[in-house]
Design an enzyme around this catalytic site. Sequence first.
Site, PDB file in Angstrom:
ATOM      1  N   LYS A  85      -1.568  -0.984   8.284  1.00 15.33           N
ATOM      2  CA  LYS A  85      -0.389  -0.139   8.522  1.00 15.33           C
ATOM      3  C   LYS A  85      -0.502   0.652   9.838  1.00 15.33           C
ATOM      4  O   LYS A  85      -1.605   0.772  10.413  1.00 15.33           O
ATOM      5  CB  LYS A  85      -0.215   0.805   7.325  1.00 15.33           C
ATOM      6  CG  LYS A  85       0.117   0.074   6.011  1.00 15.33           C
ATOM      7  CD  LYS A  85       0.382   1.061   4.866  1.00 15.33           C
ATOM      8  CE  LYS A  85       0.747   0.338   3.580  1.00 15.33           C
ATOM      9  NZ  LYS A  85       1.047   1.286   2.465  1.00 15.33           N
TER      10      LYS A  85
ATOM     11  N   TYR B 136      10.029  -3.684   1.450  1.00 15.07           N
ATOM     12  CA  TYR B 136       9.711  -2.725   0.371  1.00 15.07           C
ATOM     13  C   TYR B 136      10.898  -2.503  -0.573  1.00 15.07           C
ATOM     14  O   TYR B 136      10.969  -1.461  -1.231  1.00 15.07           O
ATOM     15  CB  TYR B 136       9.252  -1.403   0.972  1.00 15.07           C
ATOM     16  CG  TYR B 136       7.766  -1.335   1.280  1.00 15.07           C
ATOM     17  CD1 TYR B 136       6.801  -1.528   0.284  1.00 15.07           C
ATOM     18  CD2 TYR B 136       7.308  -1.040   2.557  1.00 15.07           C
ATOM     19  CE1 TYR B 136       5.439  -1.455   0.559  1.00 15.07           C
ATOM     20  CE2 TYR B 136       5.941  -0.963   2.838  1.00 15.07           C
ATOM     21  CZ  TYR B 136       5.019  -1.170   1.833  1.00 15.07           C
ATOM     22  OH  TYR B 136       3.671  -1.091   2.097  1.00 15.07           O
TER      23      TYR B 136
ATOM     24  N   ASN C  26      -1.571   5.221   4.111  1.00 12.02           N
ATOM     25  CA  ASN C  26      -2.812   4.813   3.441  1.00 12.02           C
ATOM     26  C   ASN C  26      -3.392   3.487   3.957  1.00 12.02           C
ATOM     27  O   ASN C  26      -4.061   2.769   3.231  1.00 12.02           O
ATOM     28  CB  ASN C  26      -2.607   4.805   1.934  1.00 12.02           C
ATOM     29  CG  ASN C  26      -1.517   3.863   1.500  1.00 12.02           C
ATOM     30  OD1 ASN C  26      -0.932   3.167   2.323  1.00 12.02           O
ATOM     31  ND2 ASN C  26      -1.246   3.816   0.204  1.00 12.02           N
TER      32      ASN C  26
ATOM     33  N   HIS D  39      -1.605  -2.400   3.046  1.00 15.18           N
ATOM     34  CA  HIS D  39      -0.804  -2.918   1.927  1.00 15.18           C
ATOM     35  C   HIS D  39      -1.455  -4.201   1.447  1.00 15.18           C
ATOM     36  O   HIS D  39      -1.975  -4.966   2.260  1.00 15.18           O
ATOM     37  CB  HIS D  39       0.629  -3.249   2.386  1.00 15.18           C
ATOM     38  CG  HIS D  39       1.339  -4.157   1.429  1.00 15.18           C
ATOM     39  ND1 HIS D  39       1.990  -3.689   0.319  1.00 15.18           N
ATOM     40  CD2 HIS D  39       1.426  -5.516   1.369  1.00 15.18           C
ATOM     41  CE1 HIS D  39       2.466  -4.727  -0.375  1.00 15.18           C
ATOM     42  NE2 HIS D  39       2.141  -5.842   0.252  1.00 15.18           N
TER      43      HIS D  39
ATOM     44  N   GLU E  51       5.933 -12.426  -0.187  1.00 15.34           N
ATOM     45  CA  GLU E  51       5.563 -11.593   0.966  1.00 15.34           C
ATOM     46  C   GLU E  51       4.995 -12.450   2.102  1.00 15.34           C
ATOM     47  O   GLU E  51       5.266 -12.194   3.278  1.00 15.34           O
ATOM     48  CB  GLU E  51       4.555 -10.521   0.535  1.00 15.34           C
ATOM     49  CG  GLU E  51       5.203  -9.478  -0.372  1.00 15.34           C
ATOM     50  CD  GLU E  51       4.227  -8.432  -0.897  1.00 15.34           C
ATOM     51  OE1 GLU E  51       3.016  -8.491  -0.558  1.00 15.34           O
ATOM     52  OE2 GLU E  51       4.674  -7.541  -1.628  1.00 15.34           O
TER      53      GLU E  51
END
Length: 140
Positions: free
Chosen positions: A11, A51, A114, A117, A128
């Site tokens: 990320k 998302y 965080n 993913h 995905e």
Amino acid sequence: MALERTLSIIKPDATRRNLTGKIAAKFEDAGLRIVASKRIQMTPAQAGVFYEVHKERPFYGELCEFMASGPVVVQVLEGEGAIAKNREVMGATNPKDAAPGTVRADFAESVGENSVHGSDAADTAAAEIAYFFSGLELVG
Ligand code: RTP
Ligand code: MG
């Protein structure tokens, strides 16, 4: 256990801090093979489609803005039980709950920012992977 493929995203909080290599090393050290990898920057709308399952959650807008705030590295990881193994390597969503040595324990800044993913099941992994990669880009 079956050979699986899962989608990983490093990320923007992690690419910003130059952590791509350290995070990829944790995948490889766990026996996951990086069979596709590219650095991209999404628009908020593209992050929103990715998302979509979270669109009713209060953090959805913030999450889409964050995911579009800088480059991400999207990767396909392959290995025996890769989906669960990757989630083990990632650690819990909230870094305060993440086990020592996991990506999120070592690197995540907050529950939102965080660092990684990972797909959570076989069906979401397939969808995905197809969102970011064509079959020709996956080289096992
Ligand atoms: P991911 O989908 O990114 O692999 O993470 P996850 O399964 O561990 O967590 P999930 O519940 O699917 O949430 C997706 C991402 O949304 C952000 N989030 N923010 N502010 C908050 O309370 C909150 N909760 C979740 C995180 O970036 C999380 O990874
Ligand atoms: Mg999730």
